[in-house]
Design a protein around this motif. Structure first.
Motif, PDB file in Angstrom:
ATOM      1  N   LYS A  72      -2.041  -4.900  14.060  1.00  0.00           N
ATOM      2  CA  LYS A  72      -0.667  -4.200  12.747  1.00  0.00           C
ATOM      3  C   LYS A  72      -1.478  -3.215  12.073  1.00  0.00           C
ATOM      4  CE  LYS A  72       2.119  -6.932   9.587  1.00  0.00           C
ATOM      5  NZ  LYS A  72       2.561  -7.788   9.442  1.00  0.00           N
ATOM      6  N   ASP A  73      -3.276  -3.365  12.064  1.00  0.00           N
ATOM      7  CA  ASP A  73      -3.572  -2.071  11.144  1.00  0.00           C
ATOM      8  C   ASP A  73      -4.119  -0.911  11.721  1.00  0.00           C
ATOM      9  OD1 ASP A  73      -3.848  -3.826   8.549  1.00  0.00           O
ATOM     10  OD2 ASP A  73      -5.927  -4.651   9.620  1.00  0.00           O
ATOM     11  N   TYR A  77      -2.137   2.766  10.175  1.00  0.00           N
ATOM     12  CA  TYR A  77      -2.654   3.757  10.210  1.00  0.00           C
ATOM     13  C   TYR A  77      -2.138   5.564  10.916  1.00  0.00           C
ATOM     14  CZ  TYR A  77      -7.073   1.498   8.393  1.00  0.00           C
ATOM     15  OH  TYR A  77      -7.373   0.398   8.064  1.00  0.00           O
ATOM     16  N   VAL A  78      -0.959   4.226  11.992  1.00  0.00           N
ATOM     17  CA  VAL A  78      -0.512   5.446  12.994  1.00  0.00           C
ATOM     18  C   VAL A  78       0.865   6.280  12.345  1.00  0.00           C
ATOM     19  CG1 VAL A  78       0.391   5.788  15.421  1.00  0.00           C
ATOM     20  CG2 VAL A  78      -1.524   4.709  15.505  1.00  0.00           C
ATOM     21  N   MET A  79       1.622   5.182  11.527  1.00  0.00           N
ATOM     22  CA  MET A  79       2.201   5.185  10.823  1.00  0.00           C
ATOM     23  C   MET A  79       2.156   6.710   9.993  1.00  0.00           C
ATOM     24  SD  MET A  79       4.381   1.615  10.795  1.00  0.00           S
ATOM     25  CE  MET A  79       5.504   1.987   9.713  1.00  0.00           C
ATOM     26  N   ILE A 166      -6.542   4.598  -0.242  1.00  0.00           N
ATOM     27  CA  ILE A 166      -6.878   4.213   1.291  1.00  0.00           C
ATOM     28  C   ILE A 166      -6.142   2.474   1.385  1.00  0.00           C
ATOM     29  CG2 ILE A 166      -9.042   4.478  -0.308  1.00  0.00           C
ATOM     30  CD1 ILE A 166      -8.743   1.663  -0.296  1.00  0.00           C
ATOM     31  N   TYR A 167      -5.831   2.675   2.799  1.00  0.00           N
ATOM     32  CA  TYR A 167      -5.127   1.119   3.713  1.00  0.00           C
ATOM     33  C   TYR A 167      -6.372   0.377   3.737  1.00  0.00           C
ATOM     34  CZ  TYR A 167      -1.988  -1.232   6.724  1.00  0.00           C
ATOM     35  OH  TYR A 167      -1.548  -2.200   7.065  1.00  0.00           O
ATOM     36  N   SER A 168      -6.545  -0.559   3.498  1.00  0.00           N
ATOM     37  CA  SER A 168      -7.232  -1.805   3.359  1.00  0.00           C
ATOM     38  C   SER A 168      -7.512  -2.127   4.255  1.00  0.00           C
ATOM     39  CB  SER A 168      -8.054  -1.998   1.999  1.00  0.00           C
ATOM     40  OG  SER A 168      -9.167  -3.217   2.386  1.00  0.00           O
ATOM     41  N   ALA A 169      -8.474  -2.967   5.401  1.00  0.00           N
ATOM     42  CA  ALA A 169      -8.670  -3.651   6.579  1.00  0.00           C
ATOM     43  C   ALA A 169      -9.889  -3.807   6.245  1.00  0.00           C
ATOM     44  CB  ALA A 169      -8.267  -2.973   7.653  1.00  0.00           C
ATOM     45  N   ASN A 170     -10.459  -3.656   4.985  1.00  0.00           N
ATOM     46  CA  ASN A 170     -11.804  -4.333   5.298  1.00  0.00           C
ATOM     47  C   ASN A 170     -12.191  -5.744   4.908  1.00  0.00           C
ATOM     48  OD1 ASN A 170     -11.984  -1.367   3.554  1.00  0.00           O
ATOM     49  ND2 ASN A 170     -13.865  -2.303   4.203  1.00  0.00           N
ATOM     50  N   LYS A 171     -13.088  -5.731   5.473  1.00  0.00           N
ATOM     51  CA  LYS A 171     -13.589  -7.812   5.891  1.00  0.00           C
ATOM     52  C   LYS A 171     -14.403  -7.932   5.705  1.00  0.00           C
ATOM     53  CE  LYS A 171     -10.140  -8.251   9.738  1.00  0.00           C
ATOM     54  NZ  LYS A 171      -9.610  -6.408   9.711  1.00  0.00           N
ATOM     55  N   ALA A 298      -2.299   2.901  -0.168  1.00  0.00           N
ATOM     56  CA  ALA A 298      -1.567   3.304   0.506  1.00  0.00           C
ATOM     57  C   ALA A 298      -0.802   2.362   1.478  1.00  0.00           C
ATOM     58  CB  ALA A 298      -2.614   4.191   1.570  1.00  0.00           C
ATOM     59  N   ALA A 299      -0.179   1.384   1.338  1.00  0.00           N
ATOM     60  CA  ALA A 299       0.241   0.251   1.952  1.00  0.00           C
ATOM     61  C   ALA A 299       1.700  -0.024   0.731  1.00  0.00           C
ATOM     62  CB  ALA A 299      -0.218  -0.833   2.596  1.00  0.00           C
ATOM     63  N   ARG A 300       1.585   0.486  -0.276  1.00  0.00           N
ATOM     64  CA  ARG A 300       2.156   0.301  -1.386  1.00  0.00           C
ATOM     65  C   ARG A 300       2.986   1.780  -1.740  1.00  0.00           C
ATOM     66  NH1 ARG A 300       1.812  -4.756  -3.898  1.00  0.00           N
ATOM     67  NH2 ARG A 300      -0.215  -5.743  -3.854  1.00  0.00           N
ATOM     68  N   LYS A 301       2.305   2.706  -1.956  1.00  0.00           N
ATOM     69  CA  LYS A 301       2.515   4.156  -1.598  1.00  0.00           C
ATOM     70  C   LYS A 301       3.482   4.693  -0.531  1.00  0.00           C
ATOM     71  CE  LYS A 301      -0.098   7.013  -3.972  1.00  0.00           C
ATOM     72  NZ  LYS A 301      -1.534   8.268  -4.312  1.00  0.00           N
ATOM     73  N   PHE A 302       3.500   4.263   0.367  1.00  0.00           N
ATOM     74  CA  PHE A 302       4.001   4.339   1.448  1.00  0.00           C
ATOM     75  C   PHE A 302       5.760   3.618   2.170  1.00  0.00           C
ATOM     76  CE2 PHE A 302       0.882   7.452   1.379  1.00  0.00           C
ATOM     77  CZ  PHE A 302       1.860   9.020   1.739  1.00  0.00           C
ATOM     78  N   ASP A 303       4.997   1.999   0.886  1.00  0.00           N
ATOM     79  CA  ASP A 303       5.986   1.102   1.744  1.00  0.00           C
ATOM     80  C   ASP A 303       5.717   0.847   2.933  1.00  0.00           C
ATOM     81  OD1 ASP A 303       7.271  -1.128   1.033  1.00  0.00           O
ATOM     82  OD2 ASP A 303       9.651  -0.260   0.534  1.00  0.00           O
ATOM     83  N   LEU A 304       5.230   0.555   3.303  1.00  0.00           N
ATOM     84  CA  LEU A 304       4.881   0.857   4.926  1.00  0.00           C
ATOM     85  C   LEU A 304       5.990  -0.374   5.129  1.00  0.00           C
ATOM     86  CD1 LEU A 304       1.491   1.722   6.118  1.00  0.00           C
ATOM     87  CD2 LEU A 304       3.761   2.888   5.973  1.00  0.00           C
ATOM     88  N   SER A 305       6.413  -0.788   6.467  1.00  0.00           N
ATOM     89  CA  SER A 305       6.491  -1.991   6.711  1.00  0.00           C
ATOM     90  C   SER A 305       6.743  -2.301   7.910  1.00  0.00           C
ATOM     91  CB  SER A 305       8.287  -2.238   7.197  1.00  0.00           C
ATOM     92  OG  SER A 305       9.453  -1.510   7.398  1.00  0.00           O
ATOM     93  N   ILE A 306       5.277  -2.755   8.725  1.00  0.00           N
ATOM     94  CA  ILE A 306       4.983  -2.961  10.125  1.00  0.00           C
ATOM     95  C   ILE A 306       5.627  -4.304  10.854  1.00  0.00           C
ATOM     96  CG2 ILE A 306       2.625  -2.704  11.618  1.00  0.00           C
ATOM     97  CD1 ILE A 306       1.572  -2.319   8.133  1.00  0.00           C
TER      98      ILE A 306
END
Ligand code: SF4
Lengths: 362, 337
Positions: A72-73, A77-79, A166-171, A298-306
């Motif tokens: 999903k992450d 990124y692709v989107m 940033i689009y965080s997928a940090n773990k 980035a997820a909020r900035k672009f309102d990504l719905s994946i």
């Protein structure tokens, strides 16, 4: 950047002596897991499996950041890459990881502006050079990379770089170990704990998991001598039934880690549940931006719905990451799934168990 | 032509401007009688016998890098390809595809180093072609070179010639070119003096062949590196190749950069190194001859040919373990942490 080459930790004589000690001490079968992808690579590169006695099985754990990044992450990124107003910046080994459809490498070939960087600060520099476009950084990694990412976000804020996110997928590593121990069927007699991660977290971060499950655990470095030393310690602890949490990487790791880096990390990020590829959601194992940094999200900035994704049929990455299967036991291995056409991320990253298996074993 | 001028589409249009570029810029640098005739092709005498013929195109980014540039690479590359057939390279053709807007100064630098490389290798650039394409249609400059060389009587080297009992010699340190290009391309600032190993190998080959020692295989491990080239040989010759990690020559800084980025020096490109596979009995003598060449000082025997695991390259690691060295699959990408 200064370069050192730890010759003494590659010393064949010391290595051979360690192997002899391991052979002497090891009487019962043990399943030891190296948690970190860099360890996996080193183990294959130096042929460590081939010198260990049959009693010892080395398993590769969920410590390759690319391998555990959820599909999903990658889709997100692709989107982002497909947007003409975005320059997407990423570390190299994420490029070829397939999402549910495309990979970043494929998007780049189609014309998307995807740029490979070696440091998030390069991404920040690109943002300053391109004020009319949004520069997004694919934030992936464990405690090793997260402090630097936090540092870059703080810099962006201080310098007012508004076209950077940033689009965080940090773990985080310790919750994953706990999750592993709670999974049915997982049998692990010892952990080879990651050296780089521990430089930041210190030994202390692994203490709660150790206390709870009493699994022999050794933090170590990435040279053959380091790894063999850790194996010997794990064998000894198992043979004498005296599990301990040991730091065998004292040249780099302080018990308390690097508090300063952790402070920066905590300033910018907070813990959240995270989705691990092949494993599922692990509570409090992810790092997301705090509210005061939302404008860099980035997820909020672009309102990504994946849309939710399904893992590729047949891919056993999850089971491999949990030590339940060997790569060559996946039915896609070497058939539908090769480094040229990876199906799962374990085959993409050079640190992935399947890629290492493919590259280094017959 | 002035150094500060830029290349225009006109320079490739075949008219007066093209002509001026050829006669003012190119001809004086590649100075030789055959080219000066300006015919459609070069006419020259060859003795009866066997020839080797090879072509390659060069599209490197950046075009200037520590230790060389695209021009030098293009000449050395083709010289080496011809030499690896066991032939003495004689004549070279050059095709230039130039992006409109290139600085004449930069083009001149490239042509100068091509002339220098040709001189060093003892080959003549006798025919060529220049095209200029609109901005963005190529990345600065692409160069194609082809070369022709003569094979001495009795010389038979080929990728299928390796036999069990042979030794594998490499003429010097590996991965220098690959690491240099990578560091330059990605703007990585390492405080090291790593530079490309671009060099002509024909004199080295000539010395080895003239010594009369049998040579089974000659190859230059360029793209894909030593690991990939040895795999090709193992497959072509249906033999196994066993390498010893403790003998692999890798410069300290090169090793350091590789470790940092997660690259394996076995898969990084070389532009001035050769692999010679020779019978075990004369390996040391061949090694001595290679070491006498200015580009072969660091030559070592790195492995042997076996009848085990045909088609496979196996590495005996520093700690006495073994692992497979497979062909490179796709480009190596730097790792995250
Ligand atoms: S071989 Fe491929 S499909 Fe199978 S587990 Fe590994 S990465 Fe997944």
């Amino acid at each position: 950047m200064s370069l050192t080459y730890n010759q003494e930790f590659k010393d064949p004589k010391i290595s051979k002596a360690l192997v002899a000690r391991i052979r002497e001490k090891s009487t019962r079968p043990l399943r030891l897991m190296e948690v970190c992808g860099t360890h996996t690579m080193a183990i294959f590169r130096y042929g460590i499996r081939s010198v260990l006695p049959d009693t010892i099985t080395l398993l590769s754990g969920p410590g390759c950041p690319v391998c555990v990044t959820a599909q999903k992450d990658i889709d997100a990124y692709v989107m982002l890459a497909r947007r003409s107003d975005v320059i997407l910046t990423t570390f190299g080994d994420l490029m070829k990881v397939p999402g549910s459809g495309a990979s970043l490498a494929a998007e780049k070939a189609k014309g998307a502006d995807v740029r490979m960087v070696y440091s998030i600060f390069d991404a920040l520099a690109i943002a300053k050079e391109n004020p009319n476009r949004e520069v997004v950084f694919c934030a992936v990694g464990f405690e090793t990379t997260t402090p630097t990412i936090a540092g870059a976000v703080l810099t962006a804020k201080a310098q007012g770089v508004d076209n950077f996110s940033i689009y965080s997928a940090n773990k985080l590593t310790p919750p994953a170990l706990a999750a592993l121990m709670e999974t049915d069927g997982v049998e692990i007699d010892g952990f080879i704990l990651p050296g780089h991660v521990s430089v930041i977290t210190g030994l202390d971060a692994f203490a709660p998991t150790f206390e709870k499950y009493r699994i022999p655990s050794v933090v170590t470095g990435f040279e053959p001598v380091d790894i063999l030393k850790a194996v010997l310690k794990l064998v000894e602890q198992n043979e004498s039934n005296a599990p301990r949490l040991v730091n065998a990487y004292t040249r780099a790791v302080a018990d308390a880690g690097n508090p300063k880096a952790r402070v920066i990390m905590g300033q910018v990020f907070e813990k959240a549940d995270a989705l691990w590829r092949g494993i599922g959601t692990i509570p409090n194992s992810g790092m997301v931006l705090r509210e005061s940094f939302y404008k860099f999200d980035a997820a909020r900035k672009f309102d990504l719905s994946i849309p939710d994704t399904r893992e590729p049929t047949g891919c056993d990455c999850g089971r491999i990451l949990m030590g339940l299967k060997r790569p060559d036991q996946c039915r896609l291995y070497k058939k539908a799934c090769t480094p040229m056409h990876p199906v799962g991320p374990c085959m993409v990253s050079s640190e992935g168990a399947c890629a290492a298996f493919y590259k280094y074993s017959r | 032509m002035n150094d500060n001028d830029t290349i225009l589409l006109d320079h490739g249009a075949g008219g007066k401007v093209s002509h001026a570029m050829f006669s003012e810029l190119i001809l004086p640098l590649f100075d030789n009688g055959l080219l000066a005739k300006q015919d459609d092709g070069a006419v020259f005498e060859v003795p009866a016998g066997r020839m080797a013929f090879s072509t390659d195109s060069y599209t490197v980014d950046p075009i200037f890098f520590p230790g060389g540039d695209i021009g030098e690479l293009a000449v050395n590359g083709t010289v080496n390809d011809v030499a690896m057939c066991g032939a003495a390279p004689l004549y070279i053709s050059v095709g230039l595809i130039i992006e409109e807007g290139m600085k004449v100064f930069d083009l001149k630098r490239i042509l100068q180093s091509m002339a220098g490389a040709a001189k060093k290798a003892g080959v003549r650039i006798v025919t060529g072609d220049t095209k200029v394409v609109p901005r963005g249609k190529v990345d600065k400059i692409f160069i194609n070179t082809s070369g022709i060389g003569l094979l001495p009587v009795g010389v038979n080297v080929s990728g299928n010639g390796a036999r069990p009992g042979d030794k594998v010699i490499v003429s010097g340190t590996i991965a220098d070119h690959g690491v240099t290009i990578l560091s330059e391309r990605e703007g990585l600032k390492f405080d090291s003096d790593v530079k490309s190993d671009s060099a002509p190998l024909n004199h080295m080959v000539k010395a080895v062949l003239e010594s009369g020692h049998p040579v089974h295989v000659l190859r230059d491990p360029t793209r894909g590196g030593l690991g990939t080239t040895l795999n090709e040989i193992a497959v072509q010759s249906t033999v196994g190749i066993r390498l010893f990690e403790n003998r692999l020559p890798v410069r300290g800084p090169v090793r350091g950069i590789c470790e940092l980025l997660g690259f394996d020096p076995l898969y990084l490109a070389n532009e001035g190194k050769l692999i010679a596979i020779v019978p075990g009995t004369n390996a040391n003598k061949v090694l001595d001859i290679i070491r006498q060449d200015e580009f072969g000082k660091d030559a070592v025997i790195i492995g042997e040919v076996t009848d085990q695991d045909p088609g496979r390259v196996v590495l005996e690691t520093l700690i006495g373990g073994t692992r497979i060295v497979d062909m490179l699959t796709g480009e190596q990408l730097p790792r995250i942490c």
